[in-house]
Enzyme design. Sequence first.
Site, PDB file in Angstrom:
ATOM      1  CG  MET A  64      22.356  12.742   4.516  1.00 23.07           C
ATOM      2  SD  MET A  64      23.557  13.853   3.757  1.00 23.07           S
ATOM      3  CE  MET A  64      22.635  14.440   2.320  1.00 23.07           C
ATOM      4  CE  LYS A  72     -17.345  -6.372   2.577  1.00 20.50           C
ATOM      5  NZ  LYS A  72     -16.754  -7.665   2.968  1.00 20.50           N
ATOM      6  CD  GLU A 100      -1.796  -2.345   1.651  1.00 15.31           C
ATOM      7  OE1 GLU A 100      -0.605  -2.610   1.953  1.00 15.31           O
ATOM      8  OE2 GLU A 100      -2.717  -3.163   1.795  1.00 15.31           O
ATOM      9  CG  PHE A 102     -10.521  -9.473  10.560  1.00 19.11           C
ATOM     10  CD1 PHE A 102      -9.307  -9.912  11.081  1.00 19.11           C
ATOM     11  CD2 PHE A 102     -10.678  -9.452   9.188  1.00 19.11           C
ATOM     12  CE1 PHE A 102      -8.281 -10.343  10.246  1.00 19.11           C
ATOM     13  CE2 PHE A 102      -9.656  -9.878   8.338  1.00 19.11           C
ATOM     14  CZ  PHE A 102      -8.456 -10.319   8.875  1.00 19.11           C
ATOM     15  CD  GLN A 103      -7.824  -7.188   7.072  1.00 18.26           C
ATOM     16  OE1 GLN A 103      -8.683  -6.928   6.244  1.00 18.26           O
ATOM     17  NE2 GLN A 103      -6.647  -7.709   6.743  1.00 18.26           N
TER      18      GLN A 103
END
Lengths: 577, 166
Positions: free
Chosen positions: A474, A166, A54, A116-117
């Site tokens: 760096m 959802k 993602e 969930f999630q």
Amino acid sequence: MEKTVMDGGQALIKCLEAEGVEYIFGYSGGSVIPIFDAMITAPSNIKFVLVRHEQGAAHMADGYARATGKPAVTLVTSGPGATNVITGIMTAHMDSVPMVILTGQSVSWMIGKDAFQEADIFGITMPVVKHSYLLKSPNDIPRTVREAFHIATTGRPGPVLIDIPKDVSAGSFTADLHAEMDIPGYKLHSGKIDLAKVKEIAEAISKSQRPVILAGHGVLISGGHKELRALAEKLNAPVTTTLLGKGAFPETHKLSLGWLGMHGTAYANKAMCECDLLLNIGSRFDDRIIGDPKFFCKEATVIHVDIDPAEIGKMIRPQIHCIADAKLFIEELSKHVGKLNTGEWLKTLDGWKQKYPLKFKRQGNLKMQHVIDEFYKLSNGKAVVVTDVGQHQMWAAQFYKTDAPNNFLSSGGAGTMGFGVPAAIGAQFGRPKDTVIAFCGDGGFQMTEFELATAALHKLPIKFVVLNNHYLGMVRQWQELFYDDRTCGVDLEGNPDFVKLADAYGIKGFNLRRPGDVKRIVKAALAYNKGPCLINCEVEKTDNVFPMIPAGKRIEAMIIEAPKAGSKKLEKPTGST
Amino acid sequence: MINAKPIHTLSVYVTNKPGVLARIAQTFSRRGYNIESLVVSPAIDGNFSRMTIGVSGEADGLDQIIRQVSKLIDVLRCVDHTYDDAVVKEMGLIKVAVSAEERGEALQIAEHFGCKTVDLTDTSMILQAVGDPAKIDALVEMIEKFKIIELVRTGKVLLARGAETT
């Protein structure tokens, strides 16, 4: 009123299409299945790009937006899918990039019950978005989408997140697709320029003998690069840009001082110390350019022009300021100014350009600068350059001069390693006819290299240049200069064979080790257009970037060239990271 | 209740939407400002709310915070009323432990400050004070000679006078 039987997901796709969305970069998951289903059941011209992580989707949308000036969409699922885009949102927020992020969410009645999630992405992302929404009903979709795009793209642009439960995407939509916006608190600048302020600024400029125009990202966002050039030429005044402002003024122009700041040109930084007037248009006086704010441009009249009132006086208190769109301001200002007597000043600046040029050695081990310089020459300076973050980023900015807008894409404010690969992919989607070169260090490249699959799948002819010094260069540079060369946590032993890695993805690879081979291999890479290619450049392991203003120090403390061995120990910097 | 830094009183007019308070609170904390008091109530138009926020900090940086808060999409306006002549009121409830012998003196103080006694037992009383926050400070200071068991204050609310907009 257009009323049709559809679900929330289908309404969403229709609304995105109405906003002119060309690409959705995303990753599927349980809570967004209704939206993915709608991509089939509600056919549109929107193309969906499936990424590999993602974070890649967010940076692709970012790269697309920076390269085209148009917003792109990121679509991910709830929970970890959503938390994985936070780095990308923060990156876009820091650099004022327009983006709309759609996240799936658990069903409404489970929110707050650790479903969930489930993640409170609306809450988690609050500090890094321009605005955000948690949808309650499918019927809110049209208004929310319109508002989101309007907010993301107007004023000072930024990312806007819409969290979609959802049951909202799956529920039936019964409202009007053409809903009106309702954002009474959105204080968009009217576009009307305060004429009295412009005249006050013109008056101050007319008295100046050593002026400098500082152009920031705001000039590019407003599309005011042509107007800026005309203004500078009319005034006969030198222009420096910020790192993100590269391209707002042609760097090959005789009035250009290049970009300023921590690793900017010595002459641009010296000009900050010697100018009698600084006209900052569309830059937020980042700590990377001002050094110690107590001493920045102390002798000069500082003028700050910005679209965002909250930026005025945040870092530097200007004598005169104007809240305005950069382009409109420049157009108006140009009507009130004439040629300045800057002959002496330009002579001084030219002297500094001669005395302190950006340079590197072509002998000895291969230098990153050499590779970048060759890409600059052989691509005629016309490529879209995307960088990752670190030493290579600074050298890319120094040696790949930018003459046109939206051609240098880099994570400035956030300094997000891992930005380069996916942002280059987004840029190439947005600019299919242009050459896109991604300069990455071996560190940042490995943070998001999995998106090579996305580039290969879509046959994007991106040149992925891995400037491989086997170090986090760096940080190693800071440890060498300020921590008695105690290097720790910077040795990237265990790097893979990048050419073999490319091969595993079906990507053409080149190995580059010797300075003598640079021209040949860069030429071959630029000529290769069947898909992406990767150039693994085994470069000098312990090179350092100069000039350098130690963080938080005044600009006068700039280190122009590498200190000689055995020279006085440098104090630890006091500024931010 | 002596504060080293002056307390500023901001009135913030916002859309009545979920998350608005969190966004504003976050803006203050992120930039290092501490909210001392906060009152939120619906405005006449139910689509909007009014927040009165007491915040301590230097006036210089506060200006910056006001602009950051004003920038939030849900905020219609944010005004610092510290130095104008707005009507500022607060309510305090103070539960004081007083014996029967002490009660007379405590009631005398309460009367002086125009307090109501809203609860009275053999061993304690609750005073209700309404008015200028400084007046409540003074009351607390006076009543401290008895044992204060618990104390709660609403925080300031304010309205601008006459034709001025809050």
